[in-house]
Design an enzyme around this catalytic site. Structure first.
Site, PDB file in Angstrom:
ATOM      1  N   LYS A  52       0.635  -1.026  -0.188  1.00 36.01           N
ATOM      2  CA  LYS A  52       0.069   0.000   0.132  1.00 36.01           C
ATOM      3  C   LYS A  52       0.787   1.365  -0.032  1.00 36.01           C
ATOM      4  O   LYS A  52       0.677   1.727  -0.513  1.00 36.01           O
ATOM      5  CB  LYS A  52      -0.833  -0.054   1.008  1.00 36.01           C
ATOM      6  N   GLN A  96      -5.340  -2.694  10.332  1.00 32.50           N
ATOM      7  CA  GLN A  96      -4.917  -3.377   8.985  1.00 32.50           C
ATOM      8  C   GLN A  96      -5.280  -4.690  10.065  1.00 32.50           C
ATOM      9  O   GLN A  96      -5.265  -5.140  11.339  1.00 32.50           O
ATOM     10  CB  GLN A  96      -3.366  -3.631   8.616  1.00 32.50           C
ATOM     11  N   ASP A 119     -10.823   2.061   3.882  1.00 33.22           N
ATOM     12  CA  ASP A 119     -11.127   0.763   3.909  1.00 33.22           C
ATOM     13  C   ASP A 119     -12.920   0.283   3.620  1.00 33.22           C
ATOM     14  O   ASP A 119     -13.160  -0.901   3.149  1.00 33.22           O
ATOM     15  CB  ASP A 119     -10.835   0.164   5.010  1.00 33.22           C
TER      16      ASP A 119
HETATM   17  N1  GUN Z   1      -6.380  -7.788   6.102  1.00 35.56           N
HETATM   18  C1  GUN Z   1      -7.214  -8.386   4.948  1.00 35.56           C
HETATM   19  N2  GUN Z   1      -7.735  -6.806   3.667  1.00 35.56           N
HETATM   20  C2  GUN Z   1      -8.079  -6.232   4.549  1.00 35.56           C
HETATM   21  C3  GUN Z   1      -8.314  -4.834   3.877  1.00 35.56           C
HETATM   22  O1  GUN Z   1      -8.479  -5.166   2.391  1.00 35.56           O
HETATM   23  N3  GUN Z   1      -8.155  -4.331   4.973  1.00 35.56           N
HETATM   24  C4  GUN Z   1      -7.919  -4.330   6.511  1.00 35.56           C
HETATM   25  N4  GUN Z   1      -7.986  -3.109   7.316  1.00 35.56           N
HETATM   26  N5  GUN Z   1      -7.020  -5.499   6.720  1.00 35.56           N
HETATM   27  C5  GUN Z   1      -7.339  -6.267   5.761  1.00 35.56           C
END
Ligand code: GUN
Length: 295
Positions: A52, A96, A119
């Site tokens: 990211k 995350q 998200d």
């Molecule tokens: N863990 C796995 N996929 C995601 C996601 O799209 N966002 C977040 N914050 N954690 C994740």
């Protein structure tokens, strides 16, 4: 068989995002700024967050990672969220997942300001999505919708079978694909751990979306000829020939299933890059909104 390359499409969309980010900066405003909160040392989470950061920098956005040890308390993590909610430098942020067991994930998600929830996991954003109102969409379903749209895959009137009902992928994609919109207008069937004889459903699918977290679950005899397959699975398989020591594979047995598909996403290089690019699109949207408000 057409390969739906998320890698190629993400590269195209990143150029579009970079152009818009440059326009914001040229107008004298600060660059869009995305932050990620990472708790603990989970290797997959570290890879996602690093990716990211790399991708946001590539499109000219600012990116920050807030790292905390596995033993951070829930109260301390909620304070981090409170801080990011009011920090004017940050347009949007993610926490995350998964979080350590002693922390209530839902409580943390609900603490995030909906206007910074890039998200799209906050109940306000999910609720708005349900109603078809403007909202931040969860990144993976959003990336899948973008793929279907940009690769011109007809969805109206098709039978879409979704394997998995997670809050992050299965449930939201089933809502988005059944909406009166394009892409959308599908008849959707959601299969899950209590579904009996899953193959009897997958064989009926015109579009099959697989997000159940079971490596190579979908085999060639479980699909009909001409199906469109979207594989959301991501599994690390030990592989000594790779520098990292592993390779990635999906929930679909690509070798078998691809022979029968009209189109299919590969793993890696399919849905994964589209998830990241969707997060960048959400960040850009948050940045534009906050600049509007700030005027
Ligand atoms: N863990 C796995 N996929 C995601 C996601 O799209 N966002 C977040 N914050 N954690 C994740």
């Amino acid at each position: 068989m057409k390969l739906l390359s998320g890698k190629e499409l993400a590269a195209t969309i990143k150029l579009e995002i970079a152009k818009e980010a440059a326009e914001i900066i040229d107008s004298g405003a600060k660059a869009p700024h995305l932050a990620a909160v990472l708790v603990g040392e989970d290797p997959a989470s570290q890879t996602y967050v690093a990716s990211k950061e790399k991708n946001s920098r590539e499109v000219g956005m600012m990116s920050s990672i807030y790292r905390y040890k596995e033993d951070i308390s829930e109260r301390e993590l909620l304070e981090v969220v409170d801080f990011l909610n009011v920090d004017e430098e940050i347009d949007g942020f993610i926490v995350q997942l998964p979080l350590p067991k002693h922390i209530d994930e839902q409580k943390v998600i609900e603490r995030i300001l909906p206007s910074k929830d890039i998200d799209g996991f906050h109940p306000v954003n999910l609720g708005r999505m349900m109603l078809g109102l403007p909202a931040f969409l969860p990144a993976t379903p959003m990336g899948i919708m973008t793929m279907l749209e940009r690769y011109d895959i007809e969805t109206a009137g098709k039978h879409c079978v979704v394997l998995g009902r997670s809050h992050i992928v299965g449930t939201p994609i089933s809502v988005l694909l059944s909406r009166k919109a394009n892409p959308g207008n599908c008849t959707v069937t959601v299969c899950h751990s209590f579904t009996q004889d899953i193959a009897s459903y997958t064989r009926e699918a015109d579009i099959l979306i697989v997000a159940m977290g079971k490596q190579h679950f979908v085999k060639g005899d479980m699909v009909k000829k001409g199906v469109v397959v979207i594989d959301v699975g991501m599994h690390r398989v030990p592989d000594e020939t790779k520098k990292s020591g592993f390779r990635l594979t999906g929930d679909v047995d690509f070798e078998e299933v691809s022979k029968k598909c009209s189109s299919i996403t590969p793993v890696p290089g399919g849905v994964g890059p589209m998830t990241i690019v969707s997060l960048l699109q959400n960040t850009l949207k948050a940045a534009k909104r906050s600049r509007e408000v700030g005027k």
